[in-house]
Design an enzyme around this catalytic site. Structure first.
Site, mmCIF file in Angstrom:
data_model
loop_
_atom_site.group_PDB
_atom_site.id
_atom_site.type_symbol
_atom_site.label_atom_id
_atom_site.label_comp_id
_atom_site.label_asym_id
_atom_site.label_seq_id
_atom_site.Cartn_x
_atom_site.Cartn_y
_atom_site.Cartn_z
ATOM 1 N N SER A 1 54.504 29.978 40.951
ATOM 2 C CA SER A 1 53.242 30.472 41.489
ATOM 3 C C SER A 1 52.484 31.078 40.314
ATOM 4 C CB SER A 1 53.495 31.526 42.563
ATOM 5 O OG SER A 1 52.263 32.038 43.001
ATOM 6 N N ARG B 1 0.813 23.076 40.800
ATOM 7 C CA ARG B 1 2.027 23.611 41.417
ATOM 8 C C ARG B 1 3.252 23.330 40.558
ATOM 9 N NH1 ARG B 1 2.208 20.823 47.181
ATOM 10 N NH2 ARG B 1 3.393 22.704 47.688
ATOM 11 N N LYS C 1 9.768 19.291 44.349
ATOM 12 C CA LYS C 1 8.506 19.204 45.073
ATOM 13 C C LYS C 1 7.843 17.842 44.841
ATOM 14 C CE LYS C 1 6.484 23.228 45.196
ATOM 15 N NZ LYS C 1 5.856 24.304 44.402
ATOM 16 N N HIS D 1 9.497 36.449 50.636
ATOM 17 C CA HIS D 1 10.430 36.427 49.510
ATOM 18 C C HIS D 1 11.767 37.062 49.883
ATOM 19 C CE1 HIS D 1 12.163 38.143 45.772
ATOM 20 N NE2 HIS D 1 11.904 36.931 45.335
HETATM 21 P P1 ADP Z 1 6.005 27.390 46.143
HETATM 22 O O1 ADP Z 1 6.746 26.692 45.069
HETATM 23 O O2 ADP Z 1 6.037 28.851 46.001
HETATM 24 O O3 ADP Z 1 6.397 26.890 47.494
HETATM 25 P P2 ADP Z 1 3.634 25.823 46.374
HETATM 26 O O4 ADP Z 1 3.350 24.948 45.232
HETATM 27 O O5 ADP Z 1 4.251 25.182 47.538
HETATM 28 O O6 ADP Z 1 4.481 27.049 45.909
HETATM 29 O O7 ADP Z 1 2.265 26.488 46.756
HETATM 30 C C1 ADP Z 1 2.154 27.607 47.541
HETATM 31 C C2 ADP Z 1 1.240 27.337 48.698
HETATM 32 O O8 ADP Z 1 0.007 26.829 48.307
HETATM 33 C C3 ADP Z 1 1.853 26.340 49.623
HETATM 34 O O9 ADP Z 1 2.340 26.998 50.747
HETATM 35 C C4 ADP Z 1 0.752 25.405 50.007
HETATM 36 O O10 ADP Z 1 0.466 25.550 51.374
HETATM 37 C C5 ADP Z 1 -0.433 25.847 49.202
HETATM 38 N N1 ADP Z 1 -0.910 24.688 48.484
HETATM 39 C C6 ADP Z 1 -0.406 24.149 47.385
HETATM 40 N N2 ADP Z 1 -1.070 23.037 47.035
HETATM 41 C C7 ADP Z 1 -2.054 22.868 47.944
HETATM 42 C C8 ADP Z 1 -3.056 21.889 48.161
HETATM 43 N N3 ADP Z 1 -3.183 20.863 47.335
HETATM 44 N N4 ADP Z 1 -3.870 22.044 49.200
HETATM 45 C C9 ADP Z 1 -3.722 23.090 50.015
HETATM 46 N N5 ADP Z 1 -2.802 24.034 49.892
HETATM 47 C C10 ADP Z 1 -1.956 23.937 48.866
HETATM 48 MG MG MG Z 2 5.844 25.768 48.687
#
Ligand code: ADP
Ligand code: MG
Ligand code: MG
Length: 921
Positions: A807, A107, A37, A493
């Site tokens: 074989s 995240r 990510k 999921h």
């Molecule tokens: P995953 O690893 O399960 O994909 P994410 O880190 O992508 O988890 O987060 C899940 C959701 O949260 C994402 O779909 C994203 O849209 C939302 N999200 C994460 N960070 C932000 C942010 N900075 N602003 C808005 N939405 C966010």
């Molecule tokens: Mg995500």
């Protein structure tokens, strides 16, 4: 430049990487350090794509954390503070500021995506002090309380409960408790959607939430921004070793020491009202591979809403609509400007990454923000189509196209489907979203544990039926034939996991009323109980009552598949044969691209259809005592043998066929029923007592290592003679018909060259006799052996003096090399795997470390004696992609596997060739 760098990292190690404002310190190829990510967020920022500013704490911190009693490296806090300041500058807000507060998300980000495993906390930084400021600035009180209730819920669940290692009873987790509160409020207000709750409702809910958190967890929800931030960071690291993450890594074979990164990123808001939205998408349809931008979105929502399946997501564009959602509004029509921009971004990204991407986005008051991109998961059918299409679009080379398709993913192209004629008349129970293609039937089960129990332990066919799945269900999903959920969209999921595994899956099947407690399912006016059969057409999303027949796919008309396999065959250097015992199997294998038979087991004629008479005669032969008796029985058996071999040789005209001489476990063939014994005694002309005595004498205490294989031919040469004659006469007869045949006579269970010499004398004599009979000079055949006893491998140089081919019978070689009885491994190998005593079941994937040495050494020694020695493998390993790669590496001429796995082995062989090429470079 270099100087500045040293200054910025005095300890020589940089733990935090910033991104945003059109640039980034990281790049896409830094996944090991930044996680998938973080690396991709950096890449997007560098491409000038709008990404909320943020920073990534590296995977090295995770490693450090676990190596140092769950503490952080010194100085990390300063690096984080500095990075946070950069974010504040770019975003024009300050974390924890009472007037203009910045909110962030925390995240996780492992190197390869682990759907749903690691948790994300949004809206971090909202406290009783910052709430009024945010309300004042946004003039959107409802939004702020909505954000706050989400923060409390996520934080309590992820940070305060899961990461703290608290394991509540089923249904008693803090998240569920809070959800109950919210459901109660919705019920009270008479609304069903979260979005229908008012500001006051939400405000009240937040108070209730906080009280509940205190009540359930015995701790207050933190009201301090930095406490929230570090709580979130710690939770991500903690969750790396959470039960669910560990379980997923086991299945996917992801090393435990990789660690995860943490991304802290400025929040953008999709929940600010009707001009805000959030969504996910794929640059091509991950279910079919079609070249369309495919996605789902929700207005006035935050990211998780789309994936969680709480509300039914809407289609992103008109093109991607299906019968299922045609009536719903698309982003394309609702917010055309934002859509146009999004569409351009997804195109840019696909071109840049040269692959299908899975993207996440949020629109805040009409403004587009990208939150994630990664190479998207796809099912096998889509993988093949995309690879071939992208090559034709000149996006990738044919080598890349071949490398893109995982051998195991091909299974889905070869997947059975529900018989369409049966389907037409079947009772349709419900329709849902086609998340995983192919057909499946099985008995309904309602819990993952039950699915695992019946599916894995009892080997029953089950279909796991749930409202939605979560990472806790992974073991049951794995054991089920298919997964069916009432809720969730194509990115839920269940859908993600099923797609990854190539499992048939239908989600969002809202007509299902599941009562997990009473284990019943009400649908279409019917009540189904646990154990009732249903059938899923995962390609169409249709659920049927009962057990419908499944049929094989039509490969001949799958142009993308055929194209890909053409490239595969151009690239690979190792041959692929099949294990086939019947003309039918042989014909099937030819369709799958087999280049010969690597193992034809003569004893098959005593098992299958029409085996009554040959079996009787075989028993007679086994029960014979004198050579004379045996010769008589064999003479009767002979025509059956010759016909059986001839039929398969005919089908395989022009291709080599390795025919293994009899290797029957004798005692298994002795009849037990009195009537049969009587018949046999009469046929042999001996009294019953005598027959019983003979049968008794055949019993062995260890038949696996008993009187079998070549040993039978040594003690009863006439048994070998008869079979060799059958092979060579069948050959001669076909040759006189003008059919080219290439039999290879294979002697089983040998451990010394002298055994081979002994049998070769018979072979040569019979050869000359057959030649004389058919007036031929010479018959084309090879004489060789199976290498399945360690001693044979060790003495391969000697064996090759007589054998023209080897074989490797890796099933037995594994059995004898490990000293594991193949029939008894059920008792202990599962524990070996669980305790990581062994990395894999050695009967499924070749143990390269040990048994692999026997093979490698056997080939080298064999070829020292006979450089042209033909070497192959038969046994189940021939169809296992990892084993195929190994076979290529040790220089085998071919692998042989069951007909169905032939395409998989071909593809794996091509991958092996590509790998070797890239190494040489
Ligand atoms: P995953 O690893 O399960 O994909 P994410 O880190 O992508 O988890 O987060 C899940 C959701 O949260 C994402 O779909 C994203 O849209 C939302 N999200 C994460 N960070 C932000 C942010 N900075 N602003 C808005 N939405 C966010
Ligand atoms: Mg995500
Ligand atoms: Mg998630």
């Amino acid at each position: 430049m270099a100087k500045a760098k040293t200054k910025a990292r005095p300890r020589g190690k940089k733990y935090v990487y910033s991104f945003g404002g059109g640039k980034a310190e990281g790049r896409a190829d830094m996944k090991e350090l930044l996680g998938g990510k973080g690396a991709n967020l950096a890449e997007m920022a560098n491409l000038g794509i709008p990404v909320p500013a943020g920073f990534t704490i590296t995977t090295e911190v995770c490693t450090y954390y676990y190596q140092h009693g769950r503490t952080y490296p010194p100085g990390l806090d300063k690096e984080v503070a500095a990075a946070l300041e950069k974010v504040e500058k770019i975003m024009g807000a300050k974390f924890g500021d009472v007037e203009n507060p910045l909110l962030v998300s925390v995240r996780s980000g492992a190197r390869s995506s682990m759907p749903g495993m690691m948790e994300t906390v949004l809206n971090v930084g909202l406290t009783s002090k910052t709430i009024p400021g945010l309300i004042a600035r946004t003039r959107n009180e409802r939004f702020v309380w909505d954000a706050y209730r989400r923060l409390i819920m996520m934080y309590a669940d992820v940070v305060m409960e899961k990461a703290a290692g608290i394991e509540p009873e089923d249904g008693k987790g803090v998240r569920q408790e809070l959800e109950h509160l919210m459901d109660a409020t919705k019920k009270e207000r008479g609304v069903t959607e979260d979005t229908a709750l008012t500001t006051d409702d939400l405000k009240q809910l937040c108070e209730q939430f906080k009280a509940k958190v205190q009540e359930v967890l015995g701790k207050p929800f933190p009201d301090e921004p930095l406490a929230q931030l570090w709580g979130g960071i710690g939770a991500v690291f903690q969750s790396w070793n959470g039960k669910r993450a560990v379980a997923y890594r086991r299945i996917e074979k992801i090393p435990d020491d990789w660690g995860t990164a943490v991304n802290v990123q400025a929040m953008v808001f999709g929940n600010k009202g009707e001009t805000s939205a959030t969504g996910v998408g794929f640059t091509r349809d991950p279910a079919t591979g079609r070249k369309i931008f495919y996605g789902e979105w929700l207005p006035n929502a935050q990211g998780e809403d789309v994936v969680a399946g709480i509300r039914t997501p809407l289609p992103v564009n008109e093109e991607g609509k299906t019968d299922h959602n045609r009536h719903l509004p698309s982003l394309e029509t609702k917010m055309p400007d934002a859509y146009k921009q999004l569409n351009a971004v997804q195109r840019t990204l696909e071109k840049h990454y040269r692959d299908m991407l899975d993207i996440e986005f949020t629109i805040e008051e009409g403004r587009l923000w990208m939150l994630q991109c990664r190479v998207g998961k796809r099912n096998g059918v889509a993988a093949v189509k995309m690879a071939v299409d992208m090559c034709k679009e000149k996006l990738i080379t044919k080598e890349e196209a071949v490398a893109r398709v995982k051998p195991d993913a091909l299974i889905q192209v070869l997947l059975p489907m529900v018989d369409p004629t049966a389907e037409r008349g079947a009772k349709l129970l419900a329709k849902g979203l086609p998340a995983g293609p192919g057909g499946a039937h099985g008995m309904v089960v309602f819990t993952a544990d039950e699915a695992a129990r019946r599916g894995k332990e009892l080997k029953e066919k089950v279909i796991l039926v749930r409202n939605e799945t979560s990472p806790e269900d992974v073991h049951g999903m794995h054991a089920a034939q298919a997964i069916l959920t009432a809720k969730g969209g194509m990115t839920s999921h269940a859908a993600l996991v099923a797609r990854g595994w190539g499992k048939c899956c239908i989600v969002g099947c809202s007509a299902l009323e599941i009562d997990t407690h009473n284990r019943t399912l009400r649908v279409a006016g019917k009540e189904l109980k646990e154990g009732d059969w249903i059938t899923l057409n995962g390609t169409a999303g249709a659920v049927y009552e009962g057990k419908l027949p499944l049929i094989d796919p039509d490969l001949e008309h799958n142009t993308e598949y055929l194209q890909l396999m053409k490239w595969v065959d151009q690239i690979r250097t190792m041959g692929v044969r099949t294990n086939a015992d019947t003309p039918k199997d042989a014909a099937r294998a030819l369709q799958f691209g087999a280049e010969g038979i690597g193992l034809f087991r003569t004893e098959h004629m005593f098992y299958g259809e029409g085996s009554d008479q040959p079996l009787f005669l075989l028993r007679k032969m086994i029960a014979s005592k004198t050579e004379e008796e045996r010769r008589k029985a064999l003479a009767e058996l002979y025509p059956f043998m010759k016909e059986d071999i001839k039929k398969t040789l005919r089908v395989m005209a022009g291709k080599p066929v390795t025919i293994r001489l009899l290797d029957p476990p004798l005692h298994e063939f002795v009849p037990h029923e009195p009537a049969r014994l009587q018949e046999l005694a009469a046929s042999l002309g001996i009294p019953m007592e005598e027959l019983q005595k003979r049968a008794e004498s055949l019993r062995e205490s260890n038949p696996m290592m008993g009187h079998r294989g070549v040993r039978l031919g040594i003690t009863y040469p006439e048994v070998s003679e008869c079979q060799i004659r059958a092979i060579l006469e069948a050959t001669a007869e076909l040759l006189t018909e003008g059919i080219k045949v290439l039999p290879e006579i294979m002697i089983p269970v040998t451990c010394t060259k002298t055994e081979l010499d002994d049998q070769l004398v018979i072979c040569k004599r019979v050869h000359d006799e057959v030649c004389a009979k058919f007036n031929l000079k010479k018959l084309p055949y090879l004489y060789g052996t199976m290498i399945e006893i360690p001693r044979a491998a060790l003495t391969a140089d000697k064996m090759a003096e007589t054998a023209e081919f080897f074989s490797f019978g890796t099933n037995d070689l594994t059995q004898m090399g490990f000293g594991f009885s193949r029939d008894d491994i059920g008792g202990f190998v599962p524990d070996y795997l669980k305790k990581k005593i062994l990395p894999d079941d050695p009967f499924q994937t070749i143990d390269q470390e040990g048994i692999g040495q026997l093979i490698d050494l056997g080939i080298q020694r064999g070829r020292k004696t006979r450089p042209q020695l033909k070497v192959g493998i038969c046994g189940e390993h021939g169809g296992d992609p990892e084993s195929v790669m190994f076979c290529h590496r040790v220089g085998m001429n071919y692998v042989s596997c069951s007909p169905f796995r032939v395409p998989i082995a071909r593809l794996a062989a091509a991958h092996a060739a590509l790998k070797e090429k890239s190494k040489k470079k």
